[in-house]
Scaffold this active site. Structure first.
Site, short mmCIF file in Angstrom:
data_model
loop_
_atom_site.label_atom_id
_atom_site.label_comp_id
_atom_site.label_asym_id
_atom_site.label_seq_id
_atom_site.Cartn_x
_atom_site.Cartn_y
_atom_site.Cartn_z
N GLU A 22 -24.68 143.36 -64.09
CA GLU A 22 -25.18 142.53 -62.99
C GLU A 22 -24.07 141.99 -62.09
OE1 GLU A 22 -27.78 139.47 -64.42
OE2 GLU A 22 -29.01 140.84 -65.56
N GLU A 77 -32.32 145.44 -69.45
CA GLU A 77 -32.80 144.09 -69.79
C GLU A 77 -34.17 143.90 -69.17
OE1 GLU A 77 -30.39 140.67 -68.81
OE2 GLU A 77 -28.56 141.71 -69.46
#
Ligand code: IFM
Length: 460
Positions: A171, A359
């Site tokens: 991320e 995720e």
């Protein structure tokens, strides 16, 4: 409740079901065996940064409970475990001496996974930058990309023979925008120029890292994990529709563009190119290397309106309200169809390799009652997002696996320990782990895999 066996029939037999964590969120032992502080140790020790001034000193004490936690992963019946490696354990000062004891810990982790027949998906950077590097500017400084390159090489040389996949970054949207522009994550900067430097240095570090990994282990599948945002306009007004396009480029295109197409988005460069750091000859080629896979972390959509302020910086957007009242305990709108929209849109815009959902999960804070945790909303959330993933597979998208976030409750960054994402409950006073209802359900699903209905096993 969606029956796990029925749902399992919608996935190919080699689809990977896994669970995910990150080093700083679970390991604790922040001063053990030569580890030095990261920017998150410093940040969480400052007043007003993290809820309740919680920190990562103990976390889930995973560093000291490794075998027990590996047994827990095995007990969940999943085929893969996604974890991150703590740079401050491996090269504690960011550059300079390598800490063998840090490498030893991940040796034990990876060997423990192999002994249990679980695939190892490692992430090199999940936000715990060695604090020493901040003295030279952290992610705003070009030399940090070279420090990352060296760290990637050290890790791959030692562990690469036993890893099943490696990601350079988790991320980068968070470690760039959330950390340098919005000030929510370490180092807590609110400065567009700093953020633009962090953007290019991070992208460069990714590319240098890919090359370093490949030079050590050419066969090791390399990827990157992106929390792409499915952006929607808050209205049909022309200015809001235009704002949505800018938001898509600002939040996604600045990572997907360089990595998968070799260029920053044109609109972004027209708006902010003059404030970018120098892009040196060869940088874009370094960043744009073919990847073996990419990971999507998806939780919630992003809705935007045009910001009418004449002096608003690009992308000049404001948040638009959620369209649904269904929200998780952290306040994020639940919208499973957005996951499908996002995968379709990204694949239309870029040539992407195969994808893992690295995720997905939900924050619900219910506790243990009579030895059990009834987290039905989390179970429903995971089931709904898996159903969308199955739709995407049916449409022909190369979706290869799904990792539930998270294996267990953990340090939720600026929210401290008050926000819980685990399919396993952690009692932070006793460190007792209790598998939640969602965890039992996920186990029943994962138990169906691998199974013999996929092309490879049919051919074998
Ligand atoms: O806990 C985080 C994780 O570290 C990165 N992705 C989002 C999760 C929930 O906020």
């Amino acid at each position: 409740m969606m029956d796990p066996r029925t749902l399992s029939e919608r996935f190919p037999g080699d689809f990977l079901f896994g669970v995910a964590t990150a080093a700083f969120q679970i390991e604790g032992a922040s001063k053990a065996d030569g580890r030095k502080p990261s920017i998150w140790d410093a940040f969480s020790n400052m007043p007003g940064r993290v809820f309740g001034r919680h920190n990562g000193d103990v976390a889930c004490d995973h560093y000291n409970r490794l075998e027990e936690d590996l047994d827990l992963i095995k007990a969940l019946g999943v085929s893969a475990y996604r974890f991150s490696i703590a740079w401050p354990r491996i090269v504690p000062e960011g550059t300079g001496a390598v800490n063998e004891k840090g490498l030893d810990f991940y040796d034990r982790l990876v060997d423990g996974l192999k002994a249990r027949g679980i695939k190892a998906f490692a992430t090199l950077y999940h936000w715990d930058l060695p604090l020493s590097l901040m003295g030279d500017g952290g992610w705003t400084a070009r030399q940090t990309a070279h420090a990352f390159e060296r760290y990637a090489r050290v890790v791959t040389a030692r562990l690469g023979d036993r890893l099943d996949a490696v990601a350079t970054f988790n991320e980068p949207w968070c470690s760039v925008w959330l950390s340098h522009l919005y000030g929510i994550h370490a180092p807590g900067e609110c400065n567009l120029d700093a953020a633009l430097h962090a953007l290019h240095v991070t992208n460069l570090a990714h590319g240098l890292g890919v090359a370093a990994i490949r030079s050590e282990r050419p066969q090791l599948p390399v990827g990157i994990v992106l929390n792409a945002h499915q952006t929607y306009a808050g209205s049909d007004a022309a200015e809001d529709l235009a704002a949505e396009k800018r938001a898509f480029d600002f939040h996604n295109g600045v990572f997907f563009g360089p990595v998968f197409a070799g260029a920053y988005p044109e609109g972004f460069m027209s708006g902010l190119g003059h404030r970018m750091p120098p892009i040196e000859p060869g940088d874009m080629e370094t960043i744009h290397q073919k990847l073996d896979w990419w990971g999507l972390n998806y939780y919630t959509p992003m809705r935007v309106l045009a910001d009418p302020a004449p002096d608003a910086d690009y992308p000049a957007t404001l948040p638009a309200p959620a369209v649904s009242d269904v929200k998780t305990d952290i306040g994020w709108e639940v919208c499973a169809p957005a996951l499908g929209d996002l995968i379709r849109r990204l694949n239309a815009a870029y040539r992407l390799p195969e994808c893992y959902i690295t995720e997905n999960g939900a924050c619900y804070n219910m506790g243990v009652e009579n030895g059990a945790v009834d987290d039905q909303p989390r179970l429903d959330y995971i089931a709904e997002h898996l159903a969308v993933t199955a739709d995407l597979i049916a449409e022909g998208y190369a979706m290869r696996g799904y990792f539930a976030w998270s294996l267990m409750d953990n340090f939720e960054w600026a929210e401290g320990y008050r926000m819980r994402f685990g399919i396993v409950h952690v009692d932070y006073d006793t460190q007792v782990r209790t598998i939640k209802k969602s965890g039992h359900w996920y186990k029943a699903l994962a138990a169906q895999f691998p199974k013999g209905n996929h092309a490879r096993s049919a051919a074998e």
